[in-house]
Every structure is written in C-alpha cells, then in structure tokens.
Design a protein around this motif. Sequence first.
Motif, mmCIF file in Angstrom:
data_model
loop_
_atom_site.group_PDB
_atom_site.id
_atom_site.type_symbol
_atom_site.label_atom_id
_atom_site.label_comp_id
_atom_site.label_asym_id
_atom_site.label_seq_id
_atom_site.Cartn_x
_atom_site.Cartn_y
_atom_site.Cartn_z
ATOM 1 N N VAL A 69 -3.437 18.621 70.952
ATOM 2 C CA VAL A 69 -3.651 17.311 71.612
ATOM 3 C C VAL A 69 -2.482 16.939 71.893
ATOM 4 O O VAL A 69 -1.930 16.315 73.021
ATOM 5 N N ALA A 70 -1.601 16.575 70.841
ATOM 6 C CA ALA A 70 -0.171 15.989 70.829
ATOM 7 C C ALA A 70 0.605 16.528 71.834
ATOM 8 O O ALA A 70 1.040 15.957 72.698
ATOM 9 N N VAL A 71 0.719 18.058 71.878
ATOM 10 C CA VAL A 71 1.655 18.718 72.896
ATOM 11 C C VAL A 71 1.008 18.173 74.041
ATOM 12 O O VAL A 71 1.841 18.398 75.379
ATOM 13 N N ALA A 72 -0.248 18.563 74.358
ATOM 14 C CA ALA A 72 -0.710 18.268 75.856
ATOM 15 C C ALA A 72 -0.465 16.806 76.337
ATOM 16 O O ALA A 72 0.054 16.528 77.475
ATOM 17 N N LEU A 73 -0.308 15.955 75.550
ATOM 18 C CA LEU A 73 -0.048 14.588 75.889
ATOM 19 C C LEU A 73 1.454 14.419 76.095
ATOM 20 O O LEU A 73 1.849 13.657 76.912
ATOM 21 N N VAL A 74 2.276 14.826 75.333
ATOM 22 C CA VAL A 74 3.702 15.141 75.519
ATOM 23 C C VAL A 74 4.170 15.727 76.768
ATOM 24 O O VAL A 74 5.068 15.372 77.371
ATOM 25 N N GLY A 75 3.308 16.986 76.979
ATOM 26 C CA GLY A 75 3.547 17.616 78.219
ATOM 27 C C GLY A 75 3.152 16.784 79.557
ATOM 28 O O GLY A 75 4.107 16.753 80.413
ATOM 29 N N GLN A 76 2.486 15.889 79.375
ATOM 30 C CA GLN A 76 1.982 14.943 80.443
ATOM 31 C C GLN A 76 3.216 13.961 80.690
ATOM 32 O O GLN A 76 3.895 13.690 81.772
ATOM 33 N N VAL A 77 3.516 13.394 79.581
ATOM 34 C CA VAL A 77 4.701 12.367 79.535
ATOM 35 C C VAL A 77 6.004 12.954 79.951
ATOM 36 O O VAL A 77 6.647 12.391 80.807
ATOM 37 N N LEU A 78 6.558 13.958 79.330
ATOM 38 C CA LEU A 78 7.829 14.351 79.541
ATOM 39 C C LEU A 78 8.046 15.385 80.598
ATOM 40 O O LEU A 78 8.880 15.621 81.541
ATOM 41 N N TYR A 79 6.949 16.330 80.736
ATOM 42 C CA TYR A 79 7.156 17.264 82.087
ATOM 43 C C TYR A 79 6.104 17.172 83.067
ATOM 44 O O TYR A 79 6.052 18.001 83.856
ATOM 45 N N LYS A 80 5.538 15.924 83.078
ATOM 46 C CA LYS A 80 4.611 15.490 84.245
ATOM 47 C C LYS A 80 3.603 16.734 84.579
ATOM 48 O O LYS A 80 3.107 16.917 85.724
ATOM 49 N N GLN A 81 3.186 17.343 83.343
ATOM 50 C CA GLN A 81 1.827 18.196 83.420
ATOM 51 C C GLN A 81 0.657 17.682 83.117
ATOM 52 O O GLN A 81 -0.014 17.647 82.077
ATOM 53 N N VAL A 82 0.177 17.182 84.319
ATOM 54 C CA VAL A 82 -1.290 16.543 84.283
ATOM 55 C C VAL A 82 -2.229 17.294 83.970
ATOM 56 O O VAL A 82 -2.516 18.307 84.798
ATOM 57 N N LEU A 83 -3.362 17.053 83.128
ATOM 58 C CA LEU A 83 -4.421 17.668 82.959
ATOM 59 C C LEU A 83 -5.531 17.358 83.822
ATOM 60 O O LEU A 83 -5.708 16.256 84.351
ATOM 61 N N ASP A 84 -6.461 18.313 84.121
ATOM 62 C CA ASP A 84 -7.601 18.174 85.167
ATOM 63 C C ASP A 84 -8.655 17.624 84.218
ATOM 64 O O ASP A 84 -8.690 17.258 83.057
ATOM 65 N N GLY A 85 -9.739 17.573 84.762
ATOM 66 C CA GLY A 85 -11.245 16.887 83.909
ATOM 67 C C GLY A 85 -11.248 17.962 82.977
ATOM 68 O O GLY A 85 -11.665 17.534 81.912
#
Length: 110
Positions: A69-85
């Motif tokens: 969960v944390a790596v997915a959130l960091v990926g969104q913030v740092l690398y703009k890797q937005v998750l889908d639904g």
Amino acid sequence: MNSYLMLAIAIVAEVVATSSLKASEGFTRLLPSVLVVGGYVTSFYLLPQIMKTLPVGVVYAIWCGVGIVAVALVGQVLYKQVLDGAGYLGIGLIVAGVVVLQVFSKTNVH
C-alpha cells in the motif's frame, strides 16, 4: 525495543528501498542505490528479530500488506503513477486483510 515499533521501522526501510529502485536507474545513481541497499539490509535485519516474539505469518502479512500500500501511494506521489479503480479496490482489500488479521485473528497472540 517493542516488536511492533521494529516492524514499523522495517516497513519504512523496505518502502524507502523499493521506492528508490526506480530512481536508482539500474543502480547507476549513487544516492538512490545506497537507499535501496541500506533499506533492504535494515528491513531484512529487523524481520528475524521481530519474529522472535511475533508469529511469522502475522509479521510477513503486515510487512507485505502495508509495504504494498505504501509503495503504491509513494508511486503516485513521486512518480505520478496513478491507480485506477481496480487498483484502489485491490489496495482496499489488502488493508482490509491486514485489519482482519490484527483485530480478529487469534494468531496474533504471542
């Protein structure tokens, strides 16, 4: 030191290491590469210490679940890797699994 505090430190170290992998650019950049190695060494040093007092399955489930969960959130913030639904649903299921394990399972008793 409290086992859950050590587990939190191990999770943070692993998240820093995993999040730094992309920035290391194949271990060609020094600082991110040092963060990768240092984070994994710290995490893997702490895990067996924690498992002296907590069940291996509980430790690994929490370490993996919170780390994912944390790596997915960091990926969104740092690398703009937005998750889908579906990504958010999966993350929610992981969080639910960790909560069920912690709150309802008697396996956690040590």
